[in-house]
Design a protein around this motif. Structure first.
Motif, PDB file in Angstrom:
ATOM      1  N   CYS A  80       0.840  -1.190   0.000  1.00 46.05           N
ATOM      2  CA  CYS A  80       0.000   0.000   0.000  1.00 46.05           C
ATOM      3  C   CYS A  80       0.882   1.249   0.000  1.00 46.05           C
ATOM      4  CB  CYS A  80      -0.894  -0.012   1.243  1.00 46.05           C
ATOM      5  SG  CYS A  80      -1.847   1.502   1.458  1.00 46.05           S
ATOM      6  N   GLN A  81       0.543   2.202  -0.879  1.00 46.17           N
ATOM      7  CA  GLN A  81       1.341   3.426  -0.962  1.00 46.17           C
ATOM      8  C   GLN A  81       1.135   4.338   0.238  1.00 46.17           C
ATOM      9  OE1 GLN A  81      -1.284   2.884  -3.147  1.00 46.17           O
ATOM     10  NE2 GLN A  81      -2.336   4.799  -3.572  1.00 46.17           N
ATOM     11  N   PHE A  82       0.081   4.111   1.025  1.00 44.44           N
ATOM     12  CA  PHE A  82      -0.213   4.970   2.167  1.00 44.44           C
ATOM     13  C   PHE A  82       0.396   4.454   3.469  1.00 44.44           C
ATOM     14  CE2 PHE A  82      -3.833   5.477  -0.781  1.00 44.44           C
ATOM     15  CZ  PHE A  82      -3.622   6.799  -1.127  1.00 44.44           C
ATOM     16  N   CYS A  83       0.316   3.134   3.708  1.00 46.68           N
ATOM     17  CA  CYS A  83       0.759   2.612   5.001  1.00 46.68           C
ATOM     18  C   CYS A  83       1.761   1.456   4.882  1.00 46.68           C
ATOM     19  CB  CYS A  83      -0.434   2.147   5.830  1.00 46.68           C
ATOM     20  SG  CYS A  83      -1.256   0.684   5.152  1.00 46.68           S
ATOM     21  N   HIS A 101      -8.179   3.925   3.651  1.00 48.57           N
ATOM     22  CA  HIS A 101      -7.609   5.193   3.205  1.00 48.57           C
ATOM     23  C   HIS A 101      -8.553   5.980   2.298  1.00 48.57           C
ATOM     24  CE1 HIS A 101      -3.899   3.595   4.822  1.00 48.57           C
ATOM     25  NE2 HIS A 101      -3.970   2.548   3.995  1.00 48.57           N
ATOM     26  N   ARG A 102      -9.840   5.801   2.457  1.00 49.02           N
ATOM     27  CA  ARG A 102     -10.825   6.480   1.613  1.00 49.02           C
ATOM     28  C   ARG A 102     -10.634   7.990   1.610  1.00 49.02           C
ATOM     29  NH1 ARG A 102     -16.686   4.167   2.791  1.00 49.02           N
ATOM     30  NH2 ARG A 102     -15.424   2.804   4.044  1.00 49.02           N
ATOM     31  N   ASP A 103     -10.286   8.557   2.741  1.00 48.40           N
ATOM     32  CA  ASP A 103     -10.169  10.010   2.853  1.00 48.40           C
ATOM     33  C   ASP A 103      -8.764  10.531   2.607  1.00 48.40           C
ATOM     34  OD1 ASP A 103     -12.870  10.092   3.521  1.00 48.40           O
ATOM     35  OD2 ASP A 103     -12.431   9.750   5.642  1.00 48.40           O
ATOM     36  N   THR A 104      -7.857   9.619   2.224  1.00 44.17           N
ATOM     37  CA  THR A 104      -6.459  10.038   2.029  1.00 44.17           C
ATOM     38  C   THR A 104      -6.269  10.673   0.689  1.00 44.17           C
ATOM     39  OG1 THR A 104      -5.785   8.219   3.427  1.00 44.17           O
ATOM     40  CG2 THR A 104      -4.096   9.213   2.084  1.00 44.17           C
TER      41      THR A 104
END
Length: 104
Positions: A80-83, A101-104
């Motif tokens: 995952c690119q976010f976490c 990560h819907r709101d990321t």
């Protein structure tokens, strides 16, 4: 040496893989070709569906693509690119990103 660790600054992330898009990167195209090579279009009384040539699973094209990707294609997985959570295939990454990560 300035070339080490060079970042082109594009920051583009492939939404299907979660990986940075690199110039000339054909990993997704190669994976897609392998997946499509394991599928066959079949005629049914209600129209056309797709079949997995490895096990005979029959469904709409998108579902067979996800099935083949998850069950019959050797894939190193995606982070995952976010976490940085490891996801074993593209569908699990999409589900993870949607849920976390819907709101990321």
């Amino acid at each position: 040496n300035y070339e080490e660790g060079y970042d082109d600054g594009s920051g583009m992330i492939d939404p299907n893989t979660g990986m940075p898009i690199a110039a000339g990167a054909d990993g997704n195209k190669e994976l897609e070709q392998v997946v499509l090579s394991k599928m066959l279009r079949v005629s049914t009384p209600g129209g056309y569906l797709w079949s997995c040539v490895d096990c005979g699973y029959v469904a709409k094209k998108a579902n067979v693509i996800e099935h083949v990707d998850a069950k019959h294609v050797e894939n190193p997985g995606i982070f995952c690119q976010f976490c940085k959570k490891y996801c074993p295939n593209r569908k699990s990454l999409r589900n993870h990103v949607y849920k976390n990560h819907r709101d990321t």
